[in-house]
Design a protein around this motif. Structure first.
Motif, PDB file in Angstrom:
ATOM      1  N   TYR A 243       0.865  -1.171   0.000  1.00  0.00           N
ATOM      2  CA  TYR A 243       0.000   0.000   0.000  1.00  0.00           C
ATOM      3  C   TYR A 243       0.903   1.223   0.000  1.00  0.00           C
ATOM      4  N   ASP A 244       0.352   2.379  -0.202  1.00  0.00           N
ATOM      5  CA  ASP A 244       1.146   3.601  -0.302  1.00  0.00           C
ATOM      6  C   ASP A 244       1.757   3.903   1.062  1.00  0.00           C
ATOM      7  N   ASN A 245       3.054   3.669   1.176  1.00  0.00           N
ATOM      8  CA  ASN A 245       3.687   3.824   2.472  1.00  0.00           C
ATOM      9  C   ASN A 245       5.162   4.162   2.343  1.00  0.00           C
ATOM     10  N   VAL A 246       5.720   4.562   3.476  1.00  0.00           N
ATOM     11  CA  VAL A 246       7.165   4.660   3.638  1.00  0.00           C
ATOM     12  C   VAL A 246       7.568   3.348   4.287  1.00  0.00           C
ATOM     13  N   THR A 247       8.583   2.685   3.753  1.00  0.00           N
ATOM     14  CA  THR A 247       9.017   1.411   4.319  1.00  0.00           C
ATOM     15  C   THR A 247      10.290   1.605   5.132  1.00  0.00           C
ATOM     16  N   LEU A 248      10.241   1.130   6.368  1.00  0.00           N
ATOM     17  CA  LEU A 248      11.411   1.121   7.249  1.00  0.00           C
ATOM     18  C   LEU A 248      11.788  -0.330   7.492  1.00  0.00           C
ATOM     19  N   LYS A 249      13.069  -0.583   7.661  1.00  0.00           N
ATOM     20  CA  LYS A 249      13.527  -1.957   7.920  1.00  0.00           C
ATOM     21  C   LYS A 249      14.272  -1.992   9.245  1.00  0.00           C
ATOM     22  N   THR A 250      14.117  -3.112   9.945  1.00  0.00           N
ATOM     23  CA  THR A 250      14.787  -3.283  11.221  1.00  0.00           C
ATOM     24  C   THR A 250      15.062  -4.758  11.452  1.00  0.00           C
TER      25      THR A 250
ATOM     26  N   ILE B  92      12.979  -7.853  22.095  1.00  0.00           N
ATOM     27  CA  ILE B  92      12.634  -6.501  21.656  1.00  0.00           C
ATOM     28  C   ILE B  92      13.969  -5.757  21.650  1.00  0.00           C
ATOM     29  N   THR B  93      14.513  -5.551  20.457  1.00  0.00           N
ATOM     30  CA  THR B  93      15.819  -4.902  20.342  1.00  0.00           C
ATOM     31  C   THR B  93      15.681  -3.388  20.442  1.00  0.00           C
ATOM     32  N   ASP B  94      16.802  -2.756  20.755  1.00  0.00           N
ATOM     33  CA  ASP B  94      16.835  -1.284  20.764  1.00  0.00           C
ATOM     34  C   ASP B  94      16.520  -0.754  19.367  1.00  0.00           C
ATOM     35  N   GLN B  95      16.974  -1.491  18.347  1.00  0.00           N
ATOM     36  CA  GLN B  95      16.724  -1.083  16.961  1.00  0.00           C
ATOM     37  C   GLN B  95      15.226  -1.111  16.651  1.00  0.00           C
ATOM     38  N   LEU B  96      14.508  -2.123  17.158  1.00  0.00           N
ATOM     39  CA  LEU B  96      13.056  -2.177  16.945  1.00  0.00           C
ATOM     40  C   LEU B  96      12.386  -0.977  17.604  1.00  0.00           C
ATOM     41  N   TRP B  97      12.751  -0.685  18.858  1.00  0.00           N
ATOM     42  CA  TRP B  97      12.195   0.492  19.551  1.00  0.00           C
ATOM     43  C   TRP B  97      12.404   1.753  18.721  1.00  0.00           C
ATOM     44  N   LYS B  98      13.649   1.938  18.254  1.00  0.00           N
ATOM     45  CA  LYS B  98      14.009   3.139  17.492  1.00  0.00           C
ATOM     46  C   LYS B  98      13.210   3.222  16.191  1.00  0.00           C
ATOM     47  N   THR B  99      13.046   2.095  15.503  1.00  0.00           N
ATOM     48  CA  THR B  99      12.331   2.081  14.226  1.00  0.00           C
ATOM     49  C   THR B  99      10.844   2.379  14.435  1.00  0.00           C
ATOM     50  N   ILE B 100      10.248   1.801  15.474  1.00  0.00           N
ATOM     51  CA  ILE B 100       8.834   2.083  15.769  1.00  0.00           C
ATOM     52  C   ILE B 100       8.664   3.556  16.122  1.00  0.00           C
ATOM     53  N   LYS B 101       9.571   4.086  16.913  1.00  0.00           N
ATOM     54  CA  LYS B 101       9.519   5.515  17.277  1.00  0.00           C
ATOM     55  C   LYS B 101       9.601   6.379  16.020  1.00  0.00           C
ATOM     56  N   GLU B 102      10.514   6.027  15.105  1.00  0.00           N
ATOM     57  CA  GLU B 102      10.636   6.755  13.838  1.00  0.00           C
ATOM     58  C   GLU B 102       9.341   6.655  13.038  1.00  0.00           C
ATOM     59  N   GLY B 103       8.713   5.481  13.051  1.00  0.00           N
ATOM     60  CA  GLY B 103       7.437   5.301  12.359  1.00  0.00           C
ATOM     61  C   GLY B 103       6.369   6.224  12.893  1.00  0.00           C
ATOM     62  N   PHE B 104       6.241   6.295  14.217  1.00  0.00           N
ATOM     63  CA  PHE B 104       5.251   7.206  14.810  1.00  0.00           C
ATOM     64  C   PHE B 104       5.550   8.650  14.435  1.00  0.00           C
ATOM     65  N   SER B 105       6.808   9.021  14.420  1.00  0.00           N
ATOM     66  CA  SER B 105       7.199  10.380  14.056  1.00  0.00           C
ATOM     67  C   SER B 105       6.800  10.708  12.615  1.00  0.00           C
ATOM     68  N   LEU B 106       7.041   9.775  11.692  1.00  0.00           N
ATOM     69  CA  LEU B 106       6.672   9.992  10.282  1.00  0.00           C
ATOM     70  C   LEU B 106       5.158  10.124  10.112  1.00  0.00           C
ATOM     71  N   VAL B 107       4.400   9.358  10.875  1.00  0.00           N
ATOM     72  CA  VAL B 107       2.936   9.441  10.799  1.00  0.00           C
ATOM     73  C   VAL B 107       2.466  10.782  11.359  1.00  0.00           C
ATOM     74  N   GLU B 108       2.958  11.127  12.541  1.00  0.00           N
ATOM     75  CA  GLU B 108       2.469  12.328  13.234  1.00  0.00           C
ATOM     76  C   GLU B 108       2.920  13.618  12.568  1.00  0.00           C
ATOM     77  N   LYS B 109       4.165  13.683  12.106  1.00  0.00           N
ATOM     78  CA  LYS B 109       4.691  14.937  11.564  1.00  0.00           C
ATOM     79  C   LYS B 109       4.398  15.124  10.087  1.00  0.00           C
ATOM     80  N   ALA B 110       4.385  14.029   9.313  1.00  0.00           N
ATOM     81  CA  ALA B 110       4.242  14.159   7.865  1.00  0.00           C
ATOM     82  C   ALA B 110       2.992  13.486   7.314  1.00  0.00           C
TER      83      ALA B 110
END
Length: 169
Positions: free
Chosen positions: A77-84, A91-109
Protein backbone atom coordinates in the motif's frame (compact mmCIF):
# COMPACT_ATOMS: atom_id res chain seq x y z
CA UNK A 1 17.81 -5.57 24.20
CA UNK A 2 14.99 -7.19 26.13
CA UNK A 3 14.61 -10.97 26.05
CA UNK A 4 11.54 -13.08 26.79
CA UNK A 5 12.41 -15.90 29.18
CA UNK A 6 11.00 -19.32 28.27
CA UNK A 7 9.09 -19.59 31.55
CA UNK A 8 7.25 -16.32 30.76
CA UNK A 9 6.07 -17.25 27.24
CA UNK A 10 2.58 -18.37 28.33
CA UNK A 11 1.94 -15.02 30.01
CA UNK A 12 2.96 -13.14 26.87
CA UNK A 13 0.60 -15.24 24.72
CA UNK A 14 -2.46 -13.87 26.53
CA UNK A 15 -4.32 -11.21 24.52
CA UNK A 16 -3.61 -7.60 25.50
CA UNK A 17 -7.05 -6.34 24.54
CA UNK A 18 -10.25 -7.73 23.09
CA UNK A 19 -10.11 -10.93 21.03
CA UNK A 20 -12.28 -11.03 17.89
CA UNK A 21 -12.70 -13.99 15.52
CA UNK A 22 -11.66 -11.82 12.55
CA UNK A 23 -10.88 -8.29 11.34
CA UNK A 24 -14.41 -8.00 9.96
CA UNK A 25 -15.77 -8.63 13.48
CA UNK A 26 -13.43 -5.99 14.94
CA UNK A 27 -14.19 -3.45 12.21
CA UNK A 28 -17.25 -2.11 14.05
CA UNK A 29 -15.13 -1.19 17.07
CA UNK A 30 -12.68 0.57 14.80
CA UNK A 31 -15.38 2.54 13.01
CA UNK A 32 -16.93 3.61 16.32
CA UNK A 33 -13.64 5.30 17.29
CA UNK A 34 -13.74 7.61 14.28
CA UNK A 35 -10.93 8.93 12.13
CA UNK A 36 -8.95 10.38 15.04
CA UNK A 37 -7.44 7.04 16.08
CA UNK A 38 -4.03 5.99 14.85
CA UNK A 39 -4.30 2.42 13.55
CA UNK A 40 -1.39 0.02 13.94
CA UNK A 41 -1.39 -3.52 12.53
CA UNK A 42 1.10 -6.16 13.57
CA UNK A 43 1.67 -9.34 11.60
CA UNK A 44 1.45 -10.33 7.96
CA UNK A 45 -2.00 -11.94 8.15
CA UNK A 46 -3.49 -9.12 10.25
CA UNK A 47 -2.10 -6.42 7.97
CA UNK A 48 -3.21 -8.24 4.80
CA UNK A 49 -6.73 -8.84 6.21
CA UNK A 50 -7.00 -5.18 7.23
CA UNK A 51 -6.10 -4.10 3.71
CA UNK A 52 -8.64 -6.60 2.32
CA UNK A 53 -11.29 -4.93 4.55
CA UNK A 54 -10.33 -1.49 3.22
CA UNK A 55 -8.57 -0.45 6.43
CA UNK A 56 -5.23 1.23 5.75
CA UNK A 57 -2.98 1.02 8.81
CA UNK A 58 -1.06 4.15 9.74
CA UNK A 59 1.70 1.76 10.79
CA UNK A 60 1.98 -1.87 9.70
CA UNK A 61 4.63 -4.17 11.14
CA UNK A 62 5.39 -7.39 9.28
CA UNK A 63 8.19 -9.97 9.10
CA UNK A 64 7.15 -11.73 5.86
CA UNK A 65 6.50 -14.89 7.88
CA UNK A 66 3.30 -16.61 9.05
CA UNK A 67 3.74 -18.92 12.01
CA UNK A 68 7.46 -19.17 11.19
CA UNK A 69 6.87 -20.07 7.52
CA UNK A 70 7.51 -17.68 4.59
CA UNK A 71 4.45 -15.56 3.85
CA UNK A 72 2.85 -15.34 0.45
CA UNK A 73 0.77 -12.34 1.62
CA UNK A 74 2.13 -9.45 -0.38
CA UNK A 75 1.76 -6.35 1.74
CA UNK A 76 1.52 -3.40 -0.59
CA UNK A 77 0.00 0.00 0.00
CA UNK A 78 1.15 3.60 -0.30
CA UNK A 79 3.69 3.82 2.47
CA UNK A 80 7.16 4.66 3.64
CA UNK A 81 9.02 1.41 4.32
CA UNK A 82 11.41 1.12 7.25
CA UNK A 83 13.53 -1.96 7.92
CA UNK A 84 14.79 -3.28 11.22
CA UNK A 85 16.18 -6.43 12.81
CA UNK A 86 14.66 -8.19 15.77
CA UNK A 87 15.44 -11.82 16.67
CA UNK A 88 12.72 -14.16 17.93
CA UNK A 89 11.73 -13.65 21.57
CA UNK A 90 13.32 -10.21 21.83
CA UNK A 91 12.63 -6.50 21.66
CA UNK A 92 15.82 -4.90 20.34
CA UNK A 93 16.84 -1.28 20.76
CA UNK A 94 16.72 -1.08 16.96
CA UNK A 95 13.06 -2.18 16.95
CA UNK A 96 12.20 0.49 19.55
CA UNK A 97 14.01 3.14 17.49
CA UNK A 98 12.33 2.08 14.23
CA UNK A 99 8.83 2.08 15.77
CA UNK A 100 9.52 5.51 17.28
CA UNK A 101 10.64 6.76 13.84
CA UNK A 102 7.44 5.30 12.36
CA UNK A 103 5.25 7.21 14.81
CA UNK A 104 7.20 10.38 14.06
CA UNK A 105 6.67 9.99 10.28
CA UNK A 106 2.94 9.44 10.80
CA UNK A 107 2.47 12.33 13.23
CA UNK A 108 4.69 14.94 11.56
CA UNK A 109 4.24 14.16 7.86
CA UNK A 110 1.05 12.09 7.71
CA UNK A 111 2.77 9.15 6.04
CA UNK A 112 1.61 5.55 6.25
CA UNK A 113 4.56 3.48 7.46
CA UNK A 114 5.33 -0.18 6.87
CA UNK A 115 8.02 -1.63 9.13
CA UNK A 116 9.58 -4.80 7.76
CA UNK A 117 11.31 -6.82 10.47
CA UNK A 118 14.12 -9.20 9.69
CA UNK A 119 13.55 -11.79 12.39
CA UNK A 120 10.27 -11.65 14.26
CA UNK A 121 7.69 -8.96 14.99
CA UNK A 122 5.68 -10.93 17.58
CA UNK A 123 6.57 -8.79 20.62
CA UNK A 124 6.36 -5.45 18.80
CA UNK A 125 2.89 -4.76 20.22
CA UNK A 126 4.53 -3.95 23.55
CA UNK A 127 6.70 -1.02 22.36
CA UNK A 128 3.81 0.12 20.15
CA UNK A 129 1.46 0.27 23.15
CA UNK A 130 4.03 2.17 25.21
CA UNK A 131 4.85 4.73 22.47
CA UNK A 132 1.53 5.14 20.65
CA UNK A 133 -0.32 8.40 21.09
CA UNK A 134 -3.51 8.46 23.13
CA UNK A 135 -6.50 7.03 21.28
CA UNK A 136 -4.43 4.67 19.13
CA UNK A 137 -5.68 1.20 18.23
CA UNK A 138 -3.41 -1.79 17.70
CA UNK A 139 -4.47 -4.95 15.89
CA UNK A 140 -2.42 -8.13 16.05
CA UNK A 141 -3.07 -11.78 15.32
CA UNK A 142 -3.74 -14.38 17.98
CA UNK A 143 -2.73 -17.62 16.20
CA UNK A 144 -5.58 -20.07 15.82
CA UNK A 145 -8.04 -17.70 17.54
CA UNK A 146 -8.43 -14.46 15.61
CA UNK A 147 -7.32 -10.87 16.03
CA UNK A 148 -6.74 -8.79 19.15
CA UNK A 149 -7.84 -5.15 19.27
CA UNK A 150 -5.80 -3.24 21.82
CA UNK A 151 -6.90 0.25 22.86
CA UNK A 152 -3.58 1.71 24.01
CA UNK A 153 -5.11 4.03 26.61
CA UNK A 154 -6.47 0.98 28.45
CA UNK A 155 -3.31 -1.16 28.10
CA UNK A 156 -0.27 1.08 28.68
CA UNK A 157 0.06 -0.05 32.29
CA UNK A 158 -0.22 -3.72 31.27
CA UNK A 159 2.48 -3.25 28.60
CA UNK A 160 4.78 -1.52 31.09
CA UNK A 161 4.27 -4.43 33.52
CA UNK A 162 5.14 -6.92 30.78
CA UNK A 163 8.33 -5.00 29.95
CA UNK A 164 9.43 -5.41 33.58
CA UNK A 165 9.13 -9.18 33.13
CA UNK A 166 11.59 -9.21 30.23
CA UNK A 167 15.27 -9.78 30.86
CA UNK A 168 17.93 -7.20 29.92
CA UNK A 169 20.59 -8.64 27.65
Amino acid sequence: MLVLKKEMRSEFKKPIGTLYPSISHAKGSLLSKGDKSLVISIGDVTTRKMLDEGIIPDIGIVDNMIEREPSDHEICYDNVTLKTKNPSGTITDQLWKTIKEGFSLVEKAGYNVLIVVEGEEDLSAIPCIVMAPSGSLIFYGQPGEGVVLCEVDKMKEKAEDLIKKLEEA
